[in-house]
Motif scaffolding. Structure first.
Motif, PDB file in Angstrom:
ATOM      1  N   PRO A  38       2.866  -0.772   3.691  1.00 13.48           N
ATOM      2  CA  PRO A  38       3.625  -1.524   4.690  1.00 13.48           C
ATOM      3  C   PRO A  38       3.204  -1.174   6.121  1.00 13.48           C
ATOM      4  O   PRO A  38       2.749  -0.066   6.382  1.00 13.48           O
ATOM      5  CB  PRO A  38       5.070  -1.102   4.429  1.00 13.48           C
ATOM      6  CG  PRO A  38       4.954   0.283   3.863  1.00 13.48           C
ATOM      7  CD  PRO A  38       3.696   0.276   3.045  1.00 13.48           C
ATOM      8  N   PHE A  39       3.380  -2.131   7.028  1.00 16.16           N
ATOM      9  CA  PHE A  39       3.002  -1.941   8.424  1.00 16.16           C
ATOM     10  C   PHE A  39       4.171  -1.414   9.262  1.00 16.16           C
ATOM     11  O   PHE A  39       3.962  -0.951  10.382  1.00 16.16           O
ATOM     12  CB  PHE A  39       2.509  -3.264   9.015  1.00 16.16           C
ATOM     13  CG  PHE A  39       1.198  -3.727   8.424  1.00 16.16           C
ATOM     14  CD1 PHE A  39      -0.004  -3.391   9.018  1.00 16.16           C
ATOM     15  CD2 PHE A  39       1.170  -4.492   7.269  1.00 16.16           C
ATOM     16  CE1 PHE A  39      -1.214  -3.803   8.480  1.00 16.16           C
ATOM     17  CE2 PHE A  39      -0.028  -4.917   6.718  1.00 16.16           C
ATOM     18  CZ  PHE A  39      -1.230  -4.570   7.319  1.00 16.16           C
ATOM     19  N   THR A 133       4.614  -2.738  -2.501  1.00 20.94           N
ATOM     20  CA  THR A 133       4.439  -2.941  -1.063  1.00 20.94           C
ATOM     21  C   THR A 133       5.548  -3.798  -0.474  1.00 20.94           C
ATOM     22  O   THR A 133       6.097  -3.492   0.588  1.00 20.94           O
ATOM     23  CB  THR A 133       3.075  -3.585  -0.763  1.00 20.94           C
ATOM     24  OG1 THR A 133       2.044  -2.735  -1.264  1.00 20.94           O
ATOM     25  CG2 THR A 133       2.881  -3.770   0.730  1.00 20.94           C
ATOM     26  N   ILE A 134       5.902  -4.886  -1.158  1.00 18.14           N
ATOM     27  CA  ILE A 134       6.957  -5.747  -0.623  1.00 18.14           C
ATOM     28  C   ILE A 134       8.310  -5.045  -0.686  1.00 18.14           C
ATOM     29  O   ILE A 134       9.185  -5.271   0.157  1.00 18.14           O
ATOM     30  CB  ILE A 134       7.005  -7.108  -1.353  1.00 18.14           C
ATOM     31  CG1 ILE A 134       7.865  -8.100  -0.550  1.00 18.14           C
ATOM     32  CG2 ILE A 134       7.528  -6.964  -2.775  1.00 18.14           C
ATOM     33  CD1 ILE A 134       7.810  -9.515  -1.063  1.00 18.14           C
ATOM     34  N   GLN A 231       9.716   5.516   0.708  1.00 20.50           N
ATOM     35  CA  GLN A 231       8.770   5.579  -0.404  1.00 20.50           C
ATOM     36  C   GLN A 231       9.428   6.154  -1.653  1.00 20.50           C
ATOM     37  O   GLN A 231       9.143   5.718  -2.777  1.00 20.50           O
ATOM     38  CB  GLN A 231       7.554   6.426  -0.013  1.00 20.50           C
ATOM     39  CG  GLN A 231       6.443   6.437  -1.057  1.00 20.50           C
ATOM     40  CD  GLN A 231       5.939   5.049  -1.410  1.00 20.50           C
ATOM     41  OE1 GLN A 231       5.779   4.196  -0.532  1.00 20.50           O
ATOM     42  NE2 GLN A 231       5.700   4.801  -2.691  1.00 20.50           N
ATOM     43  N   GLN A 232      10.340   7.114  -1.467  1.00 26.11           N
ATOM     44  CA  GLN A 232      11.084   7.647  -2.606  1.00 26.11           C
ATOM     45  C   GLN A 232      11.952   6.565  -3.242  1.00 26.11           C
ATOM     46  O   GLN A 232      12.025   6.451  -4.473  1.00 26.11           O
ATOM     47  CB  GLN A 232      11.958   8.821  -2.153  1.00 26.11           C
ATOM     48  CG  GLN A 232      11.170  10.068  -1.780  1.00 26.11           C
ATOM     49  CD  GLN A 232      12.079  11.199  -1.321  1.00 26.11           C
ATOM     50  OE1 GLN A 232      13.195  10.976  -0.856  1.00 26.11           O
ATOM     51  NE2 GLN A 232      11.603  12.425  -1.451  1.00 26.11           N
ATOM     52  N   LEU A 233      12.607   5.762  -2.396  1.00 29.20           N
ATOM     53  CA  LEU A 233      13.412   4.658  -2.917  1.00 29.20           C
ATOM     54  C   LEU A 233      12.552   3.684  -3.714  1.00 29.20           C
ATOM     55  O   LEU A 233      12.948   3.204  -4.778  1.00 29.20           O
ATOM     56  CB  LEU A 233      14.091   3.910  -1.762  1.00 29.20           C
ATOM     57  CG  LEU A 233      15.271   4.582  -1.061  1.00 29.20           C
ATOM     58  CD1 LEU A 233      15.753   3.699   0.087  1.00 29.20           C
ATOM     59  CD2 LEU A 233      16.411   4.844  -2.035  1.00 29.20           C
ATOM     60  N   VAL A 234      11.373   3.390  -3.183  1.00 31.85           N
ATOM     61  CA  VAL A 234      10.465   2.459  -3.858  1.00 31.85           C
ATOM     62  C   VAL A 234      10.080   2.989  -5.237  1.00 31.85           C
ATOM     63  O   VAL A 234      10.058   2.242  -6.225  1.00 31.85           O
ATOM     64  CB  VAL A 234       9.205   2.217  -3.000  1.00 31.85           C
ATOM     65  CG1 VAL A 234       8.145   1.457  -3.795  1.00 31.85           C
ATOM     66  CG2 VAL A 234       9.565   1.447  -1.734  1.00 31.85           C
TER      67      VAL A 234
END
Length: 289
Positions: A38-39, A133-134, A231-234
């Motif tokens: 992600p940006f 990513t989304i 990122q952990q949530l993802v």
């Protein structure tokens, strides 16, 4: 991918935060397409800087307002390096901007009327085929105040509020969409000179929307702006999202609505079975209220 691009294709591992690593990889390349999101919450445009240093044409699929306008600040350096450099060149923003620009062009040149309100509405079932990513992008956007414009005035709103039920046409139907902070809002206001602009996003199944709304209300904005925590949530949610993708499908749709001074309204609609767009279906429609 190799089968599509040909036997001369090869892969190289690079660190997108390391300029030297990037410059080495781009030393003999004609074009770099930066899709390593992600940006959101990225503090530097390292890939763009490396592209300029190596005189490599550049395109990214950025969907973050701060990153997009930081990238645009490199315009002078890109011109001096004599390279094309395009930011926010994905599906949304990207294709959606072109749809909006065409609606505005037609309103002014063909209908001789002035645009008053532009509304971007996006729908993606599950991950849209884009995977984690989304997810990361969506979670990070929940930590950003929404910037919108109302009659020329910049306003700030709470993310994932302002729900609207939007008809995305055959195969998708009506879906709930919610406010998010997206770069096409500012660019449409500044470049297309539309006084009222907003952007909304929704997903399916419907309980994903409820979950994102709950995250906005329950988690501190600082948490949702922390890339490592997101990122952990993802990592927790990704297996479940992928499983549900098999049921919900991976459709994506974009609808852009334009209202003008003579009460004429037009819309552009674009739909595809996956977020990674190949062949697509789109239409432009108009009506008088």
């Amino acid at each position: 991918m190799v089968a599509t691009l040909g036997k001369n294709s090869e892969f190289a591992e690079v660190n997108i935060n390391n300029k030297d690593s990037l410059e080495a990889a781009l030393s003999d390349v004609d074009l770099v397409v930066h899709a390593a999101g992600p940006f959101q919450q990225s503090q530097k445009c390292t890939v763009l800087e490396a592209a300029i240093e190596t005189q490599t044409a550049y395109l990214d699929v950025c969907d973050d307002t701060n990153y997009a306008f930081r990238a645009k600040s490199f315009k002078g350096r890109a011109v001096d390096a004599n390279i094309p450099a395009i930011t926010t060149g994905g599906v949304y923003p990207g294709v959606s901007n072109v749809m909006a620009a065409e609606l505005v062009r037609a309103a002014r040149s063909e209908s001789k009327t002035e645009p008053e309100r532009l509304r971007f509405s996006y729908y993606t079932a599950g991950s849209g085929g884009a995977g984690p990513t989304i997810l990361a992008t969506s979670f990070l956007l929940l930590g950003e105040e929404v910037v919108a414009y109302n009659k020329g005035q910049k306003i700030k709103l709470k993310p994932f509020t302002g729900m609207l039920n939007v008809d995305f046409g055959k195969g998708i139907g009506k879906r709930d969409v919610y406010l998010l902070n997206l770069p096409e809002v500012r660019s449409a206001h500044e470049v297309l000179e539309v006084p009222t602009v907003s952007a909304r996003f929704g997903t399916a199944p419907f309980f994903w929307n409820w979950g994102m709304e709950a995250m906005t209300n329950l988690l501190p904005a600082e948490f949702l702006r922390d890339r490592s925590k997101v990122q952990q949530l993802v990592e927790w949610f990704d297996p479940l999202v992928r499983a549900v993708d098999g049921i919900a499908g991976e459709r994506v749709s974009m609808r852009v609505d334009l209202e003008c001074t003579n009460e004429r309204s037009t819309l552009a609609l674009f739909s595809h079975r996956r977020l990674s767009v190949g062949k697509r279906h789109s239409c432009f429609c108009s009506s008088n209220s």
